[in-house]
Design a protein around this motif. Sequence first.
Motif, PDB file in Angstrom:
ATOM      1  N   LYS A 106      24.592  24.272  18.477  1.00  0.00           N
ATOM      2  CA  LYS A 106      24.019  23.062  17.866  1.00  0.00           C
ATOM      3  C   LYS A 106      22.729  22.666  18.568  1.00  0.00           C
ATOM      4  O   LYS A 106      21.780  22.205  17.922  1.00  0.00           O
ATOM      5  CB  LYS A 106      25.030  21.913  17.879  1.00  0.00           C
ATOM      6  N   GLU A 107      22.652  22.856  19.867  1.00  0.00           N
ATOM      7  CA  GLU A 107      21.420  22.561  20.602  1.00  0.00           C
ATOM      8  C   GLU A 107      20.260  23.402  20.072  1.00  0.00           C
ATOM      9  O   GLU A 107      19.159  22.896  19.841  1.00  0.00           O
ATOM     10  CB  GLU A 107      21.623  22.821  22.094  1.00  0.00           C
ATOM     11  N   ALA A 108      20.500  24.689  19.865  1.00  0.00           N
ATOM     12  CA  ALA A 108      19.451  25.574  19.336  1.00  0.00           C
ATOM     13  C   ALA A 108      19.086  25.177  17.907  1.00  0.00           C
ATOM     14  O   ALA A 108      17.909  25.212  17.527  1.00  0.00           O
ATOM     15  CB  ALA A 108      19.909  27.028  19.394  1.00  0.00           C
ATOM     16  N   ASP A 109      20.076  24.796  17.114  1.00  0.00           N
ATOM     17  CA  ASP A 109      19.845  24.343  15.743  1.00  0.00           C
ATOM     18  C   ASP A 109      18.979  23.082  15.741  1.00  0.00           C
ATOM     19  O   ASP A 109      17.976  22.996  15.019  1.00  0.00           O
ATOM     20  CB  ASP A 109      21.192  24.087  15.073  1.00  0.00           C
ATOM     21  N   LEU A 110      19.346  22.110  16.549  1.00  0.00           N
ATOM     22  CA  LEU A 110      18.572  20.862  16.613  1.00  0.00           C
ATOM     23  C   LEU A 110      17.151  21.116  17.117  1.00  0.00           C
ATOM     24  O   LEU A 110      16.205  20.506  16.620  1.00  0.00           O
ATOM     25  CB  LEU A 110      19.276  19.858  17.522  1.00  0.00           C
ATOM     26  N   ALA A 111      17.014  21.995  18.083  1.00  0.00           N
ATOM     27  CA  ALA A 111      15.681  22.289  18.623  1.00  0.00           C
ATOM     28  C   ALA A 111      14.767  22.847  17.532  1.00  0.00           C
ATOM     29  O   ALA A 111      13.602  22.454  17.422  1.00  0.00           O
ATOM     30  CB  ALA A 111      15.782  23.271  19.791  1.00  0.00           C
ATOM     31  N   HIS A 112      15.301  23.746  16.720  1.00  0.00           N
ATOM     32  CA  HIS A 112      14.464  24.299  15.658  1.00  0.00           C
ATOM     33  C   HIS A 112      14.229  23.268  14.559  1.00  0.00           C
ATOM     34  O   HIS A 112      13.113  23.130  14.054  1.00  0.00           O
ATOM     35  CB  HIS A 112      15.066  25.575  15.081  1.00  0.00           C
ATOM     36  N   ASN A 113      15.266  22.528  14.184  1.00  0.00           N
ATOM     37  CA  ASN A 113      15.106  21.513  13.143  1.00  0.00           C
ATOM     38  C   ASN A 113      14.084  20.451  13.527  1.00  0.00           C
ATOM     39  O   ASN A 113      13.365  19.950  12.670  1.00  0.00           O
ATOM     40  CB  ASN A 113      16.452  20.829  12.845  1.00  0.00           C
TER      41      ASN A 113
END
Length: 150
Positions: A106-113
Amino acid sequence: MTLAEVEAVARAAHAAQRDKAGRPYAEHLQAVAEGVRARGGDDELVAAAWLHDAVEDGVLSEEWLAAAALTERTKDVVRAVTKRPDEDPRAYAERILATPGARLVKEADLAHNADPRRLAVLDGPTARRLTEKYAAMRQYLGLTSETPDD
């Protein structure tokens, strides 16, 4: 499934999908997978990153996930990061935090989003709404020193 097979399934499943900026959705999946790897994630978590939106977006079913030749850890992480309809963000965050490895995905997802380059191509109100949404989730997940507003 090998990581290459997981990537191929994810790319095929999301092939018709575009992100909010009109880009092929697979670009987001690849960025999240690369973000997980860069944050020290292993192949199981990279596989979960490729699949992190598949069930939520309805491009793969929960039945597919249950039957897939994936590790239980990968399946658990995909289930944890799959937001349910009308789910309270805090409950969503608690499920992520309770599932080993899910916070990293989720951290990687949020970073890209939340990448300013991605947000810059959106209209102002949408960019502001998403920025606030992503910041709140980062706070719920303990990815910032701030606490979310009640």
